[in-house]
Structures are given as structure tokens and as C-alpha cells.
Design an enzyme around this catalytic site. Sequence first.
Site, PDB file in Angstrom:
ATOM      1  N   LYS A 114      78.009 -14.357 -31.005  1.00  0.00           N
ATOM      2  CA  LYS A 114      78.174 -13.643 -32.280  1.00  0.00           C
ATOM      3  C   LYS A 114      78.213 -14.647 -33.425  1.00  0.00           C
ATOM      4  CE  LYS A 114      80.924  -9.822 -34.182  1.00  0.00           C
ATOM      5  NZ  LYS A 114      82.044  -8.893 -33.893  1.00  0.00           N
ATOM      6  N   CYS A 175      78.110  -5.919 -33.515  1.00  0.00           N
ATOM      7  CA  CYS A 175      79.117  -5.210 -34.298  1.00  0.00           C
ATOM      8  C   CYS A 175      79.057  -5.530 -35.793  1.00  0.00           C
ATOM      9  CB  CYS A 175      80.507  -5.485 -33.737  1.00  0.00           C
ATOM     10  SG  CYS A 175      81.742  -4.256 -34.287  1.00  0.00           S
TER      11      CYS A 175
END
Length: 695
Positions: A114, A175
Site C-alpha cells: 500500500k 482502500c
Amino acid sequence: MGRKVTLATCSLNQWALDFEGNLTRILKSIEIAKQRGAKYRLGPELEICGYGCADHFYESDTLLHCFQVLKSLMESPLTQDIICDVGMPVMHHNVRYNCRVIFLNKKILLIRPKMLLANYGNNREFRWFSPWSRPRYVEEYFLPRMIQDLTGQTTVPFGDGVLSTKDTCLGSEICAELWNPRSPHVDMGLDGIEIFTNSSASYHELRKADHRVNLIKSATTKSGGIYLFANQKGCDGDRLYYDGCAMIAINGDIVARGAQFSLEDVEVVVTATLDLEDVRSYRGERCHPHMEYEHKPYTRIKTDFSLSDCDDRCLPTHQPVEWIFHTPEEEISLGPACWLWDYLRRSGQAGFLLPLSGGVDSSSTACIVYSMCVQICQAIKDGNSQVLEDVQRVVNDSSYRPEDPRELCGHLFTTCYMASENSSEDTRNRAKDLAAQIGSNHLNINIDMAVKGMLGIFSMVTGKWPQFCANGGSARENLALQNVQARIRMILAYLFAQLCLWAQGKPGGLLVLGSANVDESLTGYFTKYDCSSADINPIGGVSKMDLKCFLQYCVKSFQLTALIGILDAPPTAELEPLTDGKVVQTDEADMGMTYSELSVIGRLRKISKCGPYSMFCKLIHSWKETFSPSQVATKVKHFFRMYSINRHKMTTVTPSYHAENYSPDDNRFDLRPFLYNTQWAWQFRCIDNEVAMME
């Protein structure tokens, strides 16, 4: 022709550190995806260990067990001939990353860390992870020996790369990267990536779902493409409820979507067949002049695999669907109810106990439990064997099959009205009528004996007997007498929760439910360690105004007509003496402001980041038709005095369902001191100066 691809995304009810259960649910989702013809399966963020591990992410055990689960996944026959995209933490060069691990046929294709971490609201990802700060850069990651022995690979690509199959190219977002102004899908689209994937652990807040849907539609409207969104669902061990909504979009249209709230542990209804030529045609017309890519191109990890079949002429593609959003009242009915069910079945307890006062707040909690029973019965009717198995385990009866929500409520839910000499017949009857309509086991308890016993001990030691103001006592006596009633109710609630099933010869105990709303928590208008002190609170993140609308919804949807009288009655704590048998104490009079005003102030304090002075400057305009500047100043000062005096109560407040973005939850959402200089001398002087100049 080989241009139509079938893709699957899912919502999984994962549980932090439940590696066994998480593995089972992941495998089930992969099995369903394959049955529906998918060649690629996307799962939620950190699905192997669960998103809510918090400081357990620091433990080497968590990393070890994640790789053990990954090994089990890769060994399973279910994961063969489908690209599996799973989430787990990975440590690389002694740095911990939140990663996607993409594998096919016992080979890891790419580990994608991420890049943009969530560090706002309830999210604290910077506490446990570092962002990958090298865009479009890929290096080698040395695999643990257990994975090397399985895959025959020593190293695999690690970094911001994309996956290139024989027929298309996929790139990952994770996300919060979707919500960021520098979302990776923008650069990926410009570099020719056709399928974007987003694995999330996005939690429910009232009125939030449309933001998520609009972002995903926008991501593919700008430059075309296919977007897959996977999300966690359910309660994974704390205050948050992850609300699913897995979806697939193409060129700005949603073509498949999952439920926002449901009791399904594994939901892979989101499988769609899409035509890659639709993406290429869209980009060819609308985006061609902008497709010159100035940055370093993405590293493409090539794999000898196709998402499409050669003969797909007769394969129908999915068409756009309309997304109908839940109203806030429906969200309150569904979200906290699902959260309560997850908490109950995973806690090992036998039901709930609620002190039911006959007011709006405790009645709202009771209605949420009833809504939970409605959803459970519907899920069993729809053939959900897991829900039936959980119900039978909770009620300790392997033959039990609930048919009616009221009947189930009688097995799971006990309510009790705790009367004192200050309680009215009106509230007693309202509580009794509501309990009868929802089917709870209802108890009437009188606490006067316990109150007199406590005061007797005090009198024996001090020689004094405190009195209410109405009987000539001081304000200190008045407050202490109210608090002792409230705290005795909390003690009795826990006593009955632990022993009332024992008294009936049944096993297990009950979870005590609280019912303080977000506005009362904000001002501290509750007794510390009273009935607001419970095991969990489903309405602690919901405003009073929203709760009233929710009860009106319950009158219509559940035919709970007893709520009409509760809605018409003024909110009251009923802790002071009655006058001619009638209540004279009201919540809004005690607080010095209305619940409507509190909602406005709460949003300014948290969402608009206002201190006393800036709040005053905003309210003199928005309230100018109602209050003069000096009246606004009085209300702002009164609020901040109440808030700062009572902030200490938030350090022990019952864990509550997070539903509102102005929640004062002290756990991790709203971090503030709890010892203030309650005079606010400098701030209030600035307000006074403004008032003087205006008036």
C-alpha cells in the site's frame, strides 16, 4: 475472440486473528468465484489476519501465521486456475507493509504494498505500517522458506507493479488510495491498465455509501476501465462495522453490486462478465488525446494466463444497475443490528439485557435488537445454515428453529424497567407496552430499597441525610441523589445479566446493552458508571435527532405502535421528585440547549475543527434569525464548559457502534485531553470582544 472477462469480488466477514475462520471464508469465496466462471478473485484488505489486529500487527506471530495461511491457500485445489488476490501484512527490509499478494497455480506473481495509508478518523495505519514511497518501482522480495519450498521461487517482485495477462492488464489500489487526490488509478489508466482493483476495509458511517459509489464511478468515467471493489463486512472485534458494498464498474457505470448489510459471512454475488473492447472503445473516443504518458511506465509482471476464453461470442455481458441507497433510518436499523449479532455470536454469551426506561434512547436500542431478530429470521428463511447454527448454539438448543422475530426476541432479549419513587406510571407503561410488542422477557424492578440502603450507610457514617432541591437540599445533594439512583441501576443490570438465566436453570450469561446517544456523550449529560456503562452500546454513535427519525421508521416498518407515545413524551432522566405524579425534569432543560442545537455544535467541533471562537463566528451567521450574538456567545460558552468539565467521562464510556462522524469517542476517533482549564479565559475573551464590537 477472447475479449470478455469474468471477474469476481467479495465481501467477507473476517475476524481479527481468527486465522482458521478467515482461511475458511477466503477458500469459500474462491470456490464460489470459480463456480461462477471467474478467472480472477479479489478479496478485502488484510483479509488473512483481519483488518482490526491493531497492535498485534507488531507481533512476529501475526506475520508468521499470515504466511502459514497463505501457504494453505496456495496448496488448496480450490485456488488452481484462478488468479487470487489476497491481503496480508508483509515485512520487507525490516519494514512492515500492508500488502496484496497475487498468486496463480502455486506461484506468487506480485506483492503490491500500500502506498497511501489511511490515517484519519478511526484509521491509524501509520502506527503499524509504512507506505511504499517509490511509485512505479519494483524490486525483489525474498520469500520465507516455507513458501520457497512450495513455489520453487526464491524471490518475487515487490512494489508498485501491475499484472499483465495474455489479454489485458490489471493494477491494484488499496482502500484509501481511492479516496486520495493522487489515486494510482489515474496514472494506471494513462499507462494503459484496463482493470483496476481495490481491496478495502471501509467502515460504515451514516450517509457515507454514496461517497464510495461516486468515487468508483468517477474513477472509470474519467479515463474508462473496469473497477473492482472488495470490502470487509461485519464486526471484526471492535467498534466498527464494515459494510460490504462490493461492486464492479465499467466506464462510469455500476454493473454488479453486493449488499451493504447482511448476515452472510461470505458474499460473492459480485461476479461480472465484461467486454474489454468496451473499455478500449471508450478510451479511443474520449481519452486518446490524453493518453501520452509522461512518467516512467509501470513494470508489467507478465503471466502466461488469460482472463478470457477464445470462444466467448455467446457469453452475455453485465449491464448497468441502479444503486438504491438506504435511508439513514434504514442504516440505523440494519448496521447496528448486524454488529450486535456478530458480537453476540462471537462473544459466547446467551443474549442481551437492556435497562428499558421508556424513553427514546433505550427504546431505540430495543428496536435495534428487534431488527436483529427480524434479520436473523429472514436469513434462516433464505437458507443461511450458518446463521441457524449460530442461533442454536446461542440458545443452547440444537433443535430450535426460529420462525417469528418476537419469538426469537423472547429467547435472546431481556428488558427491565428499574423504577424508583421518582419514576412515573407513564414511562413504566411505555416500557411495558414496547417490550410486549417486540416479545422480550420484561422485568419490573423497584430500586428504592437499594437507594435507601446506600443512603443509610452514608447517614450512619456522617450523621447527615441528603435532600433533593425540591425538598430544601443543595445542588450538590441534588446531583448526588440523582447519581446514586443511576449507579444502582447499573449494578442491578449486571447482577441480573449474570444470574437471571441461572435462576431459570439455563446456562450462560447476558451482555448488558447501553443506550446513551452521541449528543449526551458530547456534553457528558449522563452519570459516570450508570446504565450508560454497559458491555456495548449500539446507539452511542447516533444523534438524538436521527434516533427519533429511526423510531418513526420502526412504527411504520415493524408496526411498533408503542413507540408513538415514547416519541411524543419529552426526554427525561426521571431522577428528581415528581410533582403531582408528573415529571418536571427534562433533558433539554438540564443541558441548557436542545438536541437539535447540540447536533449543529457537535459537527462544528469535530468535522469543522472549531474551537470556541471559530464556532461562535460561524453560529452568529447560521443562527442569526433565532439568536442575537450575545445569546450565541452564551450558548457556545455553556457548551464548552459542559464539554470540558465532563470530558473525563469519555475515558470510560461503553464501547459504541461507530455511526457518526462527529462522535466524541475517546478510544481512537476523537483524541482530546480529559483535564481542561474549564474557564477558557482567552478563548471566551475573544468571543466577548467580538460581541462588544457587534452590539
